[in-house]
Design a protein around this motif. Structure first.
Motif, PDB file in Angstrom:
ATOM      1  N   LEU A   1      29.494  54.263  -0.738  1.00  0.00           N
ATOM      2  CA  LEU A   1      28.834  54.822   0.428  1.00  0.00           C
ATOM      3  C   LEU A   1      27.717  55.807   0.112  1.00  0.00           C
ATOM      4  O   LEU A   1      27.931  56.943  -0.280  1.00  0.00           O
ATOM      5  N   CYS A   2      26.542  55.355   0.327  1.00  0.00           N
ATOM      6  CA  CYS A   2      25.377  56.254   0.261  1.00  0.00           C
ATOM      7  C   CYS A   2      25.271  56.992  -1.078  1.00  0.00           C
ATOM      8  O   CYS A   2      25.007  58.199  -1.124  1.00  0.00           O
ATOM      9  N   ARG A   3      25.494  56.270  -2.161  1.00  0.00           N
ATOM     10  CA  ARG A   3      25.348  56.860  -3.494  1.00  0.00           C
ATOM     11  C   ARG A   3      26.231  58.085  -3.700  1.00  0.00           C
ATOM     12  O   ARG A   3      25.812  59.096  -4.262  1.00  0.00           O
ATOM     13  N   SER A   4      27.441  58.004  -3.275  1.00  0.00           N
ATOM     14  CA  SER A   4      28.367  59.113  -3.488  1.00  0.00           C
ATOM     15  C   SER A   4      28.736  59.188  -4.957  1.00  0.00           C
ATOM     16  O   SER A   4      28.479  58.281  -5.725  1.00  0.00           O
ATOM     17  N   THR A   5      29.393  60.281  -5.330  1.00  0.00           N
ATOM     18  CA  THR A   5      29.763  60.490  -6.722  1.00  0.00           C
ATOM     19  C   THR A   5      31.006  59.710  -7.102  1.00  0.00           C
ATOM     20  O   THR A   5      31.316  59.567  -8.269  1.00  0.00           O
ATOM     21  N   GLY A   6      31.739  59.245  -6.112  1.00  0.00           N
ATOM     22  CA  GLY A   6      33.027  58.624  -6.379  1.00  0.00           C
ATOM     23  C   GLY A   6      34.175  59.565  -6.072  1.00  0.00           C
ATOM     24  O   GLY A   6      35.322  59.187  -6.152  1.00  0.00           O
ATOM     25  N   VAL A   7      33.875  60.841  -5.744  1.00  0.00           N
ATOM     26  CA  VAL A   7      34.919  61.792  -5.396  1.00  0.00           C
ATOM     27  C   VAL A   7      35.538  61.388  -4.072  1.00  0.00           C
ATOM     28  O   VAL A   7      34.845  61.163  -3.104  1.00  0.00           O
ATOM     29  N   LYS A   8      36.870  61.306  -4.030  1.00  0.00           N
ATOM     30  CA  LYS A   8      37.521  60.909  -2.792  1.00  0.00           C
ATOM     31  C   LYS A   8      38.494  61.961  -2.293  1.00  0.00           C
ATOM     32  O   LYS A   8      39.077  61.798  -1.239  1.00  0.00           O
ATOM     33  N   LEU A   9      38.732  62.984  -3.048  1.00  0.00           N
ATOM     34  CA  LEU A   9      39.573  64.087  -2.597  1.00  0.00           C
ATOM     35  C   LEU A   9      38.797  65.370  -2.837  1.00  0.00           C
ATOM     36  O   LEU A   9      38.296  65.588  -3.937  1.00  0.00           O
TER      37      LEU A   9
ATOM     38  N   PHE B   1      28.498  63.697 -15.288  1.00  0.00           N
ATOM     39  CA  PHE B   1      27.875  62.864 -14.255  1.00  0.00           C
ATOM     40  C   PHE B   1      26.520  63.426 -13.835  1.00  0.00           C
ATOM     41  O   PHE B   1      25.537  62.695 -13.732  1.00  0.00           O
ATOM     42  N   TYR B   2      26.474  64.745 -13.614  1.00  0.00           N
ATOM     43  CA  TYR B   2      25.248  65.353 -13.099  1.00  0.00           C
ATOM     44  C   TYR B   2      24.251  65.730 -14.190  1.00  0.00           C
ATOM     45  O   TYR B   2      23.041  65.533 -14.028  1.00  0.00           O
ATOM     46  N   PHE B   3      24.729  66.291 -15.306  1.00  0.00           N
ATOM     47  CA  PHE B   3      23.825  66.898 -16.276  1.00  0.00           C
ATOM     48  C   PHE B   3      23.462  65.996 -17.459  1.00  0.00           C
ATOM     49  O   PHE B   3      22.471  66.262 -18.144  1.00  0.00           O
ATOM     50  N   ILE B   4      24.252  64.963 -17.706  1.00  0.00           N
ATOM     51  CA  ILE B   4      23.964  64.081 -18.838  1.00  0.00           C
ATOM     52  C   ILE B   4      23.670  62.654 -18.367  1.00  0.00           C
ATOM     53  O   ILE B   4      22.677  62.052 -18.758  1.00  0.00           O
ATOM     54  N   ASP B   5      24.550  62.148 -17.515  1.00  0.00           N
ATOM     55  CA  ASP B   5      24.383  60.775 -17.027  1.00  0.00           C
ATOM     56  C   ASP B   5      23.350  60.672 -15.918  1.00  0.00           C
ATOM     57  O   ASP B   5      22.922  59.572 -15.561  1.00  0.00           O
ATOM     58  N   ASN B   6      22.951  61.823 -15.367  1.00  0.00           N
ATOM     59  CA  ASN B   6      21.955  61.851 -14.288  1.00  0.00           C
ATOM     60  C   ASN B   6      22.353  60.979 -13.095  1.00  0.00           C
ATOM     61  O   ASN B   6      21.515  60.300 -12.483  1.00  0.00           O
ATOM     62  N   SER B   7      23.655  60.974 -12.795  1.00  0.00           N
ATOM     63  CA  SER B   7      24.197  60.284 -11.621  1.00  0.00           C
ATOM     64  C   SER B   7      23.945  58.770 -11.635  1.00  0.00           C
ATOM     65  O   SER B   7      23.887  58.137 -10.584  1.00  0.00           O
ATOM     66  N   ARG B   8      23.810  58.196 -12.826  1.00  0.00           N
ATOM     67  CA  ARG B   8      23.516  56.765 -12.902  1.00  0.00           C
ATOM     68  C   ARG B   8      24.761  55.907 -12.702  1.00  0.00           C
ATOM     69  O   ARG B   8      24.652  54.759 -12.292  1.00  0.00           O
ATOM     70  N   HIS B   9      25.933  56.451 -13.027  1.00  0.00           N
ATOM     71  CA  HIS B   9      27.164  55.675 -12.952  1.00  0.00           C
ATOM     72  C   HIS B   9      28.217  56.462 -12.182  1.00  0.00           C
ATOM     73  O   HIS B   9      28.335  57.672 -12.339  1.00  0.00           O
ATOM     74  N   LEU B  10      28.973  55.777 -11.372  1.00  0.00           N
ATOM     75  CA  LEU B  10      30.025  56.427 -10.597  1.00  0.00           C
ATOM     76  C   LEU B  10      31.113  56.971 -11.521  1.00  0.00           C
ATOM     77  O   LEU B  10      31.578  56.269 -12.413  1.00  0.00           O
ATOM     78  N   HIS B  11      31.508  58.212 -11.291  1.00  0.00           N
ATOM     79  CA  HIS B  11      32.354  58.881 -12.281  1.00  0.00           C
ATOM     80  C   HIS B  11      33.775  58.339 -12.337  1.00  0.00           C
ATOM     81  O   HIS B  11      34.495  58.604 -13.290  1.00  0.00           O
TER      82      HIS B  11
END
Length: 202
Positions: A14-22, A72-82
């Motif tokens: 959904l809308c390029r979310s991080t994959g966080v569900k909780l 996810f944010y600082f190295i992968d640059n949000s390219r892959h869902l965590h």
């Protein structure tokens, strides 16, 4: 860090979310689980263990898989869902904990076994809670099937609201309420004990 390039259905997130569900439920779940372990285990197993240290390791375990958000944010640059990183794959934790528990038994480190127990239990509870509305590959590396209990539809522009306003968010509210109840109860008991001790001294 090992990761999968994409889930089979990236639109699910959904809308390029991080994959966080909780969002707020993991730490309360860690507190509840650790307290429950101390209630269930025989007193002989826990009498020499400091509860505050066990709570530290338990709550650390409850959020440990999500520490990959820094990657996810600082190295992968949000390219892959965590949820595709190794930190959300149960298989790797089973291997690591098997090794650590073997070491603790070999050296007869009782406190290490207790701390490992609450740490590892909370990691797997974290992954279970993520499975409620997120994808976890429980059978990896034997299967790439993504397990999820409930699909959260995309109804809001900001992806966070899709989960906050979904009925599954009630699980987080309940966990938080239970944890707060336990904390308040423990504080009251502690204050009552202090008052009684002072009264006895007087």
């Amino acid at each position: 860090m090992r990761r999968f390039s994409r889930w089979k259905n990236p639109g699910f997130f959904l809308c390029r979310s991080t994959g966080v569900k909780l969002f707020i439920g993991h730490i309360p779940a860690g507190y509840i689980t650790t307290k429950a372990v101390f209630q269930i285990l025989p007193r002989g197993y826990t009498e020499k263990i400091h509860l505050k240290y066990a709570l530290f390791w338990g709550m650390l375990g409850s959020i440990f898989p999500d520490l990959d958000m820094f990657y996810f944010y600082f190295i992968d640059n949000s390219r892959h869902l965590h949820h595709g990183y190794w930190t959300h794959l149960p298989f790797y934790y089973l291997c690591i904990f098997f090794l650590l528990f073997s070491i603790s038994f070999a050296f007869r480190k009782h406190s290490l076994k207790i701390y490992l127990t609450v740490f590892s239990m909370n990691i797997f509870i974290h992954l279970f809670l993520d499975t409620i509305a997120g994808k976890i590959r429980w059978l990896y590396p034997f299967s790439s099937h993504d397990f999820v209990f409930f699909n959260v539809p995309a109804r809001h522009h900001w992806w966070v609201w899709n989960f906050v306003f979904h009925w599954t968010f009630l699980f987080e509210i309940i966990l938080t309420a239970i944890a707060l109840f336990l904390i308040i109860r423990d504080i009251r008991r502690s204050n009552k004990t202090v008052i009684m001790t002072r009264a006895d001294i007087c």
